[in-house]
Write a protein that holds these residues in place. Structure first.
Motif, mmCIF file in Angstrom:
data_model
loop_
_atom_site.group_PDB
_atom_site.id
_atom_site.type_symbol
_atom_site.label_atom_id
_atom_site.label_comp_id
_atom_site.label_asym_id
_atom_site.label_seq_id
_atom_site.Cartn_x
_atom_site.Cartn_y
_atom_site.Cartn_z
ATOM 1 N N ASP A 159 69.689 3.365 -22.816
ATOM 2 C CA ASP A 159 70.667 4.347 -22.619
ATOM 3 C C ASP A 159 70.145 5.706 -22.082
ATOM 4 O OD1 ASP A 159 73.571 4.929 -22.792
ATOM 5 O OD2 ASP A 159 72.722 6.263 -24.432
ATOM 6 N N SER A 160 68.934 6.191 -22.807
ATOM 7 C CA SER A 160 68.200 7.373 -22.679
ATOM 8 C C SER A 160 67.138 7.458 -21.437
ATOM 9 C CB SER A 160 67.652 7.893 -23.988
ATOM 10 O OG SER A 160 66.725 7.135 -24.410
ATOM 11 N N ILE A 161 66.488 6.060 -21.199
ATOM 12 C CA ILE A 161 65.466 6.277 -20.149
ATOM 13 C C ILE A 161 65.916 5.458 -18.827
ATOM 14 C CG2 ILE A 161 63.137 5.800 -19.711
ATOM 15 C CD1 ILE A 161 62.676 6.269 -22.636
ATOM 16 N N VAL A 162 66.203 4.211 -19.182
ATOM 17 C CA VAL A 162 66.295 3.195 -18.091
ATOM 18 C C VAL A 162 67.557 3.525 -17.234
ATOM 19 C CG1 VAL A 162 66.601 0.911 -17.189
ATOM 20 C CG2 VAL A 162 65.253 1.501 -19.224
ATOM 21 N N TYR A 163 68.617 3.665 -17.649
ATOM 22 C CA TYR A 163 69.626 4.054 -16.768
ATOM 23 C C TYR A 163 69.680 5.246 -16.043
ATOM 24 C CZ TYR A 163 72.226 -0.018 -19.007
ATOM 25 O OH TYR A 163 72.434 -1.413 -19.508
ATOM 26 N N PRO A 164 69.336 6.399 -16.766
ATOM 27 C CA PRO A 164 69.113 7.631 -16.257
ATOM 28 C C PRO A 164 68.140 7.523 -14.613
ATOM 29 C CG PRO A 164 69.249 8.261 -18.568
ATOM 30 C CD PRO A 164 69.162 6.710 -18.298
ATOM 31 N N LEU A 165 67.199 6.857 -14.868
ATOM 32 C CA LEU A 165 66.140 6.553 -14.118
ATOM 33 C C LEU A 165 66.433 5.764 -12.856
ATOM 34 C CD1 LEU A 165 62.794 5.529 -16.003
ATOM 35 C CD2 LEU A 165 63.374 7.803 -14.827
ATOM 36 N N ILE A 166 67.545 4.960 -13.036
ATOM 37 C CA ILE A 166 68.425 4.211 -12.134
ATOM 38 C C ILE A 166 69.086 5.141 -11.211
ATOM 39 C CG2 ILE A 166 69.925 2.211 -11.660
ATOM 40 C CD1 ILE A 166 68.740 0.823 -13.860
ATOM 41 N N LYS A 171 68.987 8.337 -11.081
ATOM 42 C CA LYS A 171 68.212 9.420 -10.170
ATOM 43 C C LYS A 171 67.567 8.775 -8.934
ATOM 44 C CE LYS A 171 66.677 12.498 -13.885
ATOM 45 N NZ LYS A 171 65.458 12.991 -14.502
ATOM 46 N N CYS A 172 67.490 7.370 -8.934
ATOM 47 C CA CYS A 172 67.161 6.536 -7.812
ATOM 48 C C CYS A 172 68.357 6.317 -6.865
ATOM 49 C CB CYS A 172 66.103 5.446 -8.038
ATOM 50 S SG CYS A 172 64.670 5.613 -8.986
ATOM 51 N N ASN A 173 69.316 6.903 -7.122
ATOM 52 C CA ASN A 173 70.507 6.700 -6.576
ATOM 53 C C ASN A 173 71.039 5.241 -6.162
ATOM 54 O OD1 ASN A 173 71.158 9.567 -5.931
ATOM 55 N ND2 ASN A 173 69.381 9.529 -4.473
ATOM 56 N N LEU A 174 70.791 4.380 -7.257
ATOM 57 C CA LEU A 174 71.227 2.816 -7.297
ATOM 58 C C LEU A 174 72.371 2.901 -8.011
ATOM 59 C CD1 LEU A 174 67.542 1.337 -8.074
ATOM 60 C CD2 LEU A 174 68.936 1.664 -5.825
ATOM 61 N N ASN A 175 73.459 2.086 -7.335
ATOM 62 C CA ASN A 175 74.687 1.800 -7.783
ATOM 63 C C ASN A 175 74.763 0.900 -8.716
ATOM 64 O OD1 ASN A 175 77.505 1.823 -8.220
ATOM 65 N ND2 ASN A 175 77.963 0.886 -6.463
ATOM 66 N N PHE A 176 74.200 1.013 -10.191
ATOM 67 C CA PHE A 176 74.329 -0.062 -10.949
ATOM 68 C C PHE A 176 75.420 -0.024 -11.745
ATOM 69 C CE2 PHE A 176 71.306 -2.038 -14.639
ATOM 70 C CZ PHE A 176 71.647 -3.056 -14.057
ATOM 71 N N SER A 177 76.354 -0.335 -11.127
ATOM 72 C CA SER A 177 77.835 -0.316 -11.823
ATOM 73 C C SER A 177 77.914 -1.447 -12.958
ATOM 74 C CB SER A 177 78.776 -0.698 -11.061
ATOM 75 O OG SER A 177 78.723 -2.136 -10.430
ATOM 76 N N PRO A 178 78.996 -1.034 -14.006
ATOM 77 C CA PRO A 178 78.907 -1.950 -15.045
ATOM 78 C C PRO A 178 79.130 -3.601 -14.776
ATOM 79 C CG PRO A 178 80.525 0.071 -15.290
ATOM 80 C CD PRO A 178 79.764 -0.098 -13.929
ATOM 81 N N LEU A 179 79.837 -3.853 -13.625
ATOM 82 C CA LEU A 179 79.797 -5.219 -13.166
ATOM 83 C C LEU A 179 78.660 -5.643 -12.773
ATOM 84 C CD1 LEU A 179 83.445 -5.281 -11.991
ATOM 85 C CD2 LEU A 179 83.083 -5.773 -14.103
#
Length: 615
Positions: free
Chosen positions: A239-246, A248-256
């Protein structure tokens, strides 16, 4: 026994009812603690970068998951310890009453604490059974659509629109949102079909492994502690590292997409489990099939014996056993020193034939052995008394009692570690101690020969291995636990967030209940697949489940591709009733009046201070 089964079923039913009442409501109840007027709500919003909800309820879901896994961690560590205690009125046995009683008492304490703090909670008044309303609305739409299936009736944009004759458009719009999400839930039970095997298949897998980690020993059911431990570590990191990094890389890592990745990770976990199972199978002894039987021989005579057991030649040294079991497909003829005996063995069993001296010729005595690994990774130990007198055998972990000459004791399950057996000659009142260090999952027959020497230590006892100890270490299970936990983090947490964010304001608990229902369906799938597949090897069953989940993962990815995210608040606003709009405007006027009042009060105070300063 029937009473025990009935009480167990009642207990499971009560747990199901309690869980069904708590879990669907707890997340929605937590979200109700935050209102638009609270500063903390706005403060939290600014700190949370949430792709799915964008609201402070995300913290509620995270804290809920962390709390659940903290409890699970304590349970999986403490409960086996409590169960391992010896208790009982008539006989000493594993203390299951203590293992169940302590959690029950703690649950009562938790309930008391919850009730005491009840006045501090923000409670939303119940507005009837929303689930019943949803079901009635759906039922009426289906009935009305079927009633007007004629081509002369104009088509409607959505089949739920056929409920407009009876239900208001707001409720219909809310039901549409719920059904849209529930449709996505259809493939999800397959994930839980794999995930919940941690407490069954994977625990049984651990019973065939070595749990000695050097400084500490892990029991097979304690391996489940790795899941909550990893959850407590991985959730904050993700929640605090991996998702923010993703992000910042402008990757659309949507919930689904996260849910899809979680399912794929769970499939990889079962591939890892299959690889470990192949290593375990290579280390296991060959057990008889349902059409075979096995036997080994122990020579209790003071001379060597030669003979024939069916097609297998025998060369038995004095007070020793054959190094392996012989496999038979039918009854066989045993020939020893010119004497012949017809031996009949039950199919699917392992047996020990102890040869003793009967008058002049040798005579075999038949005993049944373990035909599988002992349960819970314990060690099955028994004694054969070849001594001339009755012996009383006890240990610090099990009671054997009296064993007459030329007889075998029952197996006793003994846990890992050093064990001391006290052997007492009840005729001569002599005693000695025999020590043995046990590993995991072994089975031994300890043969007491006529030449037993009593002293400080029992000398002359022969150790016959029935089943070798587990050789594959439990540490090899960690990769599969890591993969399944990583899958849970991106699947379960995201799924709860997604359900909350896509649910109408008054139906959040309905979607939470639907999400949890996928867990129950997943457990039913395990029963169906396991019974229908009837695979002889456990590793093949693991691969089967992994393959099914990959297939379902692909189907879900296609469904997710065509899903359109919605904002329930905006949709509900389109169908708001005039009365609701009046209330909203009145509330805004009150807020503005309050702000103006405080501003005027502050200006008056400032003017007064300025006047006093000038004076």
């Amino acid at each position: 026994m029937a009473l025990h089964i009935a009480l167990s079923m009642v207990g499971l039913l009560l747990i199901a009812l309690g869980t069904g009442g708590i879990k669907p409501c707890v997340a929605a109840f937590g979200g109700d603690q935050f209102t638009d007027e609270q500063y903390i709500y706005e403060n939290l919003i600014s700190k949370v970068n949430i792709h799915s909800t964008g609201k402070a309820e995300k913290y509620i879901l995270l804290y809920l998951l962390l709390s659940i896994n903290a409890g699970s961690l304590l349970s999986t560590i403490i409960t086996p310890i409590l169960r391992g205690q010896q208790c009982g009125i008539h006989t000493q046995q594993q203390c299951y009453p203590l293992a169940f009683g302590v959690p029950a008492a703690l649950m009562v304490v938790a309930l008391i604490v919850f009730i005491i703090g009840s006045g501090m909670y923000n409670k939303t008044a119940p507005e009837g059974n929303i689930l019943v309303k949803v079901c009635k609305c759906v039922g009426f739409a289906i009935k009305n659509r079927y009633k007007h299936r004629d081509s002369r009736y104009p088509k409607r944009e959505h089949w739920m629109d056929w409920a407009e004759e009876k239900y208001d458009k707001l409720l219909i719009a809310q039901v549409k949102m719920v059904l849209k999400v529930l449709f996505l839930y259809i493939p999800l039970p397959m994930f839980w079909a794999l995930f919940d095997q941690q407490g069954s298949r994977w625990t049984l897998q651990a019973t065939t492994m070595n749990g000695n980690f050097g400084g500490f020993v892990v029991q097979p059911d304690q391996m489940q502690t790795f899941n909550p431990i990893l959850i407590l570590i991985m959730v904050p990191i993700m929640d605090s590292i991996v998702y923010p990094l993703i992000a910042k890389c402008n990757l659309n890592f949507s919930p689904l997409k996260r849910i899809t990745v979680g399912m794929f990770l769970a499939a990889l976990a079962f591939v890892a489990a299959a690889l470990v199972q192949l290593q375990i199978d290579a280390s296991l002894p060959t057990f008889p099939t349902s059409t075979q039987s096995q036997a080994k021989f122990i020579n209790m005579m003071n001379t060597s014996l030669t003979g024939q057991a069916g097609e297998f030649p025998l060369d038995l040294k004095s007070y020793e056993a054959t190094p392996e079991y012989f496999t038979f497909t039918e009854s066989f003829n045993l020939q020893l020193e010119g004497a012949s005996y017809a031996v009949s063995l039950t199919e699917g069993t392992r047996n020990t034939l102890v040869v003793i001296k009967d008058a002049i010729s040798p005579r075999p005595i038949q005993f049944s052995d373990f035909a599988a690994k002992p349960e819970e990774g314990k060690n099955a130990i028994r004694f054969f008394n070849g001594y001339r007198n009755r012996l009383n055998i006890t240990s610090d972990k099990a009671e054997y009692g009296d064993i007459v000459s030329n007889n075998m004791s029952e197996y006793r399950n003994i846990s890992f570690g050093n064990t001391k057996f006290t052997i007492l000659d009840e005729v001569n009142m002599q005693a000695c101690v025999y020590e043995q260090t046990l590993a995991f999952g072994s089975s031994f027959t300890l043969v007491i020969p006529p030449t037993l020497t009593f002293g400080q230590m029992c000398e002359g006892i022969v150790q016959v291995t029935d089943i070798t100890p587990n050789s594959v270490h439990m540490a090899w299970l960690i990769p599969q636990y890591f993969l399944i936990t990583a899958g849970e983090v991106v699947f379960s947490v995201t799924g709860l967030e997604f359900s909350y964010s896509q649910a109408p304001s008054n139906m959040k608990s309905v979607l939470q209940a639907g999400w949890l229902l996928t867990v129950a369906v997943g457990n039913i799938i395990v029963l169906i697949v396991a019974e229908a597949a009837t695979l002889p090897d456990q590793w093949a069953e693991y691969i089967l489940f992994a393959s099914l989940l990959v297939l379902v993962c692909i189907i879900f990815a296609v469904m997710a591709y065509f899903y359109t995210y919605i904002d329930p608040v905006k949709i509900e606003a389109q169908f708001s009733q005039p009365e609701d709009e009046k209330k909203r405007r009145s509330l805004e006027m009150v807020k503005r009046a309050s702000i103006d009042y405080h501003n005027d009060k502050r200006r008056i105070s400032d003017s007064s201070n300025t006047y006093q300063t000038k004076m």
